[in-house]
Design an enzyme around this catalytic site. Structure first.
Site, mmCIF file in Angstrom:
data_model
loop_
_atom_site.group_PDB
_atom_site.id
_atom_site.type_symbol
_atom_site.label_atom_id
_atom_site.label_comp_id
_atom_site.label_asym_id
_atom_site.label_seq_id
_atom_site.Cartn_x
_atom_site.Cartn_y
_atom_site.Cartn_z
ATOM 1 N N TYR A 83 38.850 29.442 23.113
ATOM 2 C CA TYR A 83 39.611 28.953 24.258
ATOM 3 C C TYR A 83 40.037 30.101 25.172
ATOM 4 C CZ TYR A 83 39.692 24.728 21.492
ATOM 5 O OH TYR A 83 39.306 23.637 20.764
ATOM 6 N N ALA A 109 39.444 26.599 10.203
ATOM 7 C CA ALA A 109 39.006 27.713 9.355
ATOM 8 C C ALA A 109 38.751 27.226 7.933
ATOM 9 C CB ALA A 109 40.055 28.828 9.357
ATOM 10 N N ARG A 160 38.856 21.414 14.390
ATOM 11 C CA ARG A 160 40.030 20.776 13.790
ATOM 12 C C ARG A 160 40.113 19.330 14.219
ATOM 13 N NH1 ARG A 160 45.965 21.624 16.007
ATOM 14 N NH2 ARG A 160 45.110 19.973 17.350
ATOM 15 N N GLY A 161 39.916 19.076 15.504
ATOM 16 C CA GLY A 161 40.068 17.733 16.049
ATOM 17 C C GLY A 161 41.457 17.542 16.641
ATOM 18 N N ASP A 162 41.641 16.434 17.338
ATOM 19 C CA ASP A 162 42.901 16.144 18.025
ATOM 20 C C ASP A 162 43.721 15.124 17.259
ATOM 21 O OD1 ASP A 162 42.227 17.847 20.155
ATOM 22 O OD2 ASP A 162 41.038 16.253 21.092
ATOM 23 N N HIS A 174 26.214 27.230 26.925
ATOM 24 C CA HIS A 174 26.305 25.911 26.294
ATOM 25 C C HIS A 174 26.770 24.930 27.365
ATOM 26 C CE1 HIS A 174 26.822 23.063 22.970
ATOM 27 N NE2 HIS A 174 27.964 22.699 23.519
ATOM 28 N N ALA A 181 37.612 11.096 18.277
ATOM 29 C CA ALA A 181 38.923 11.282 17.665
ATOM 30 C C ALA A 181 39.079 10.375 16.453
ATOM 31 C CB ALA A 181 40.014 10.987 18.696
ATOM 32 N N PHE A 185 39.962 15.610 32.262
ATOM 33 C CA PHE A 185 39.461 16.256 31.057
ATOM 34 C C PHE A 185 40.089 17.638 30.915
ATOM 35 C CE2 PHE A 185 35.210 17.540 28.814
ATOM 36 C CZ PHE A 185 35.875 17.603 27.599
ATOM 37 N N THR A 211 28.809 15.108 19.723
ATOM 38 C CA THR A 211 30.246 15.141 19.486
ATOM 39 C C THR A 211 30.682 14.066 18.494
ATOM 40 O OG1 THR A 211 30.739 13.672 21.348
ATOM 41 C CG2 THR A 211 30.630 16.039 21.810
ATOM 42 N N TYR A 212 31.949 14.215 18.096
ATOM 43 C CA TYR A 212 32.546 13.400 17.044
ATOM 44 C C TYR A 212 33.873 12.894 17.576
ATOM 45 C CZ TYR A 212 33.437 12.561 11.977
ATOM 46 O OH TYR A 212 33.643 12.026 10.727
ATOM 47 N N GLU A 265 25.196 19.773 24.986
ATOM 48 C CA GLU A 265 26.073 18.893 24.219
ATOM 49 C C GLU A 265 25.995 17.469 24.745
ATOM 50 O OE1 GLU A 265 29.929 20.317 22.837
ATOM 51 O OE2 GLU A 265 30.824 18.579 23.851
ATOM 52 N N LYS A 320 38.631 31.776 11.539
ATOM 53 C CA LYS A 320 37.368 31.020 11.463
ATOM 54 C C LYS A 320 36.186 31.954 11.221
ATOM 55 C CE LYS A 320 38.519 28.706 15.329
ATOM 56 N NZ LYS A 320 38.500 27.735 16.456
ATOM 57 N N SER A 338 22.064 25.786 25.139
ATOM 58 C CA SER A 338 22.231 24.639 24.256
ATOM 59 C C SER A 338 22.915 23.543 25.055
ATOM 60 C CB SER A 338 23.045 25.008 23.013
ATOM 61 O OG SER A 338 24.268 25.636 23.361
#
Length: 302
Positions: A154, A134, A112-114, A275, A56, A225, A53-54, A22, A174, A20
């Site tokens: 992670y 979750a 969750r996001g940052d 991925h 911040a 990164f 991606t989405y 990204e 999750k 896959s």
């Protein structure tokens, strides 16, 4: 003495492999052209899905939506939309989920996001929002159980987690909420992935744990990164790019060699799902897939 059989050299049927890709939504016309050129280049490899991606705080929300919907309408690819808990109420996020479902999207990468304040800031849940990834997974599955939901994992633990075990607790939550697969943060030492996988399986977590692979398009950017993501950049990797700041042609060759070495070792050790974090660039990823035995669908049919 006989050398061990290398699956990457002898098991050439690409149908046993799954990949896959990204991408991130473009900010301007030039970046949009680069993105769609990359999608067009990689689409013939028939990936399982491509994720978008989405940013911040939902900063790319509309561009993410537009990119996902264009992939759905203009390509044969299966899009997966990233979605975070940041800067939105549950009602707002639920509305996004329903809009995706109505548009025909059936895969969400739930994160969750940052923190809005940036790297190093403590994360705070939005008032009235989903507090954890979750909870977000559970909300997505409540709205539409037919969503395929991917989550993050992670190998070196999330920067906000106090320990690896606490991090695996979060992954377990999750999975209990309905996650179908986990995609790892990128790593450069394969033993990190396998040690993590052993610990996850020992917990009874049996969903696919797909290794995330970051081909190093630019070493300085990759190192920055990695620092933000809590990933280790080993000394041997830095040494391979040392002295090449003004030599982009050689950097590209070294990047291809490093990524190929990593992925082929994973194949030799039994990994079949990958991925790729493409950074919207196709060449390195395409070359790695070619090494794995993957060919465009038209070429395979011929």
């Amino acid at each position: 003495m006989n050398a061990p059989i290398r699956l990457s050299r002898h098991k050439r049927d690409p149908r046993h492999l799954n990949v896959s890709f990204e991408f991130f939504p473009p900010k301007d016309e030039a970046m949009e052209k680069i993105l769609w050129d990359s999608i067009e280049r990689l689409a013939p490899l028939t990936p399982d899905f491509v994720s978008v991606t989405y940013g911040a705080g939902g900063s790319t929300r509309e561009r993410t939506h537009a990119t996902v919907k264009r992939i759905l309408s203009d390509t044969p690819l299966t899009p997966a939309a990233h979605l975070t808990c940041v800067a939105a109420t549950r009602e707002e996020i639920d509305g996004i989920v329903r809009n995706y479902h109505d548009a025909g999207v059936r895969h969400i990468v739930a994160l969750r996001g940052d923190a809005l304040e940036g790297a190093g800031a403590a994360y705070k849940a939005h008032p009235g929002g989903y507090e954890t990834s979750a909870a977000l997974v559970a909300g997505i599955k409540r709205i539409a159980p037919d969503f395929d939901v991917s989550v993050s994992a992670y190998p070196e633990k999330h920067p906000d987690s106090p320990t690896i075990e606490a991090d695996i607790d979060m992954l377990e939550a999750k999975v209990d909420a309905g996650a179908d697969r986990a995609i790892t943060q990128f790593f450069f030492e394969n033993d990190l992935y396998f040690r993590y996988l052993d610990r996850v399986r020992a917990r009874g977590i049996n969903i696919p744990i797909v290794p995330g692979i970051l081909p190093v398009q630019n070493f300085k950017s990759a190192r920055n990164f990695a620092e933000r993501a809590g990933a280790t950049v080993p000394n041997w990797l830095a040494e391979r790019f040392n002295g090449l700041d003004d030599d982009p042609a050689t950097r590209k060759l070294i990047a291809a060699a490093v990524a190929a070495e990593q992925v082929l070792d994973l194949v030799d050790r039994g990994v079949t799902h990958f991925h790729f974090y493409t950074m919207n660039r196709a060449d390195l990823v395409y070359a790695i897939c070619h090494l794995l035995g993957m060919r465009p669908a038209v070429e395979q049919a011929a």
